[in-house]
Scaffold this active site. Structure first.
Site, mmCIF file in Angstrom:
data_model
loop_
_atom_site.group_PDB
_atom_site.id
_atom_site.type_symbol
_atom_site.label_atom_id
_atom_site.label_comp_id
_atom_site.label_asym_id
_atom_site.label_seq_id
_atom_site.Cartn_x
_atom_site.Cartn_y
_atom_site.Cartn_z
ATOM 1 N N GLY A 131 14.096 8.024 -2.569
ATOM 2 C CA GLY A 131 13.091 7.097 -2.949
ATOM 3 C C GLY A 131 11.849 7.655 -3.157
ATOM 4 N N CYS A 132 10.823 6.665 -3.478
ATOM 5 C CA CYS A 132 9.486 6.978 -3.633
ATOM 6 C C CYS A 132 8.921 7.676 -2.678
ATOM 7 C CB CYS A 132 8.806 5.475 -4.243
ATOM 8 S SG CYS A 132 9.683 4.824 -5.584
ATOM 9 N N ALA A 133 7.785 8.505 -2.770
ATOM 10 C CA ALA A 133 7.038 9.120 -1.585
ATOM 11 C C ALA A 133 8.045 9.465 -0.480
ATOM 12 C CB ALA A 133 6.166 7.995 -0.683
ATOM 13 N N VAL A 198 3.903 3.146 -1.097
ATOM 14 C CA VAL A 198 4.334 3.644 -2.108
ATOM 15 C C VAL A 198 5.782 4.169 -1.698
ATOM 16 C CG1 VAL A 198 2.422 4.400 -3.066
ATOM 17 C CG2 VAL A 198 3.328 5.691 -1.179
ATOM 18 N N HIS A 201 10.312 3.192 3.312
ATOM 19 C CA HIS A 201 10.398 3.546 4.634
ATOM 20 C C HIS A 201 9.193 3.483 5.151
ATOM 21 C CE1 HIS A 201 9.615 7.169 1.891
ATOM 22 N NE2 HIS A 201 8.567 7.406 2.476
#
Length: 307
Positions: A131-133, A198, A201
């Site tokens: 995922g992102c970041a 971002v 999580h």
């Protein structure tokens, strides 16, 4: 099934006027430092000025030990630190927290506990998550799940439709700038705490930190997210004790498998009149006719494809 086409059940809930005051914490797209205006050129060669989401590092300490540096938008750093440590099993349910100190200049949060802590061995085993970041999980990803017992709390589908309608119309960075995920803690048909970041999580950890700080129970809550239902999202939700996780996005196979193992109700692809439940269907009470639910506005479908 009751007659909902007349607007006597879920229809009434879906028709309620949006009131940001109903949230305990709601997004503030105008908050300083969360976005920055950037000038570029569009497909026609014209100057285009848009807001883009900021990213900044945040280093989390548990007592004297540095645990992780996360990329985040920078709001609610104390909740993010508490939630991350709790979801990693580094804060125990009976831990006494003596302080949570945030230093804006150093971009650090120090969580101090009465119990002496040392997680050298756990930190050696590190998993980068999707995922992102990109997030980080320390130790065995399944560690602690064997003791999870989620309550079999009934969930009305009218609540799910009402939540999606309200959340999708709430002013947010997700709607304004994209490139960000939102996660919302809900009770029945009311969204309570809406966090963005971002990385999905991070948004979940902020909610976990808020719940820990306020002593909020999880047994009757629903977690709604704009992001994919991955193994990490399922594990965090289960570790928080929340029995239902819903998303407008899709699933990963391992996320579904873990949800089935721990007894979590997992609902995805929730857009307008449609959703799919791949685990924990026994909690669902279908009290509304999907045909009575309004079709989702195009702008929300467009943002979903960007997430």
């Amino acid at each position: 099934m009751p007659d909902c086409t007349s607007g006597e059940c879920g229809g009434l809930q879906l028709a309620k006027e949006l009131d940001i005051a109903d949230y305990i914490i709601a997004p503030d797209p105008s908050a300083a430092r969360l976005t920055r205006a950037v000038e570029g050129v569009d497909q026609t060669g014209e100057i285009s000025r848009i807001n883009v989401v900021e990213e900044r590092p945040l280093t989390i300490f548990l007592n004297a030990q540095e645990i992780v540096t996360a990329m985040t938008i920078g709001d609610y750093p104390e909740y993010l630190a508490l939630g991350f440590l709790r979801n990693q099993g580094m804060l125990l349910p009976d831990d006494r927290i003596n302080g949570v100190d945030y230093d804006d200049d150093l971009e650090t949060v120090v969580v101090r506990t009465e119990r002496q802590t040392s997680y050298e061995d756990k930190l050696k085993k590190k998993t980068r998550t999707s995922g992102c970041a990109v997030g980080t999980v320390f130790g065995d990803m399944m560690e602690g799940l064997e003791d999870v017992r989620l309550p079999v709390t009934p969930v009305r589908t009218s609540w799910l439709y009402a939540l999606a309608a309200t959340i999708n119309r709430t002013p947010s960075l997700y709607l304004q700038a994209g490139a960000i995920h939102g996660t919302v803690l809900c009770h029945e048909d009311r969204p309570l705490v809406y966090m963005e970041d971002v990385g999905r999580h991070n948004a979940v950890d902020k909610i976990a930190g808020w719940m820990l700080q306020t002593g909020t129970g999880a047994e009757d809550k629903i977690l709604y997210t704009t992001g994919r239902l991955t193994s990490e999202m399922v594990i965090k939700t289960a570790m928080m004790g929340i029995p239902v996780l819903a998303s407008r996005s899709g699933f990963t196979a391992w996320g579904v498998e873990i949800a089935q193992q721990v007894g979590l109700t997992l609902i995805g692809r929730m857009r307008g009149q449609r959703f799919v439940c791949l685990a924990g269907d026994e909690r669902l009470l279908r009290d509304v006719d999907p045909a009575s639910v309004p079709v989702e506005e195009r702008k929300h479908r467009r943002k979903s494809s960007e997430a």
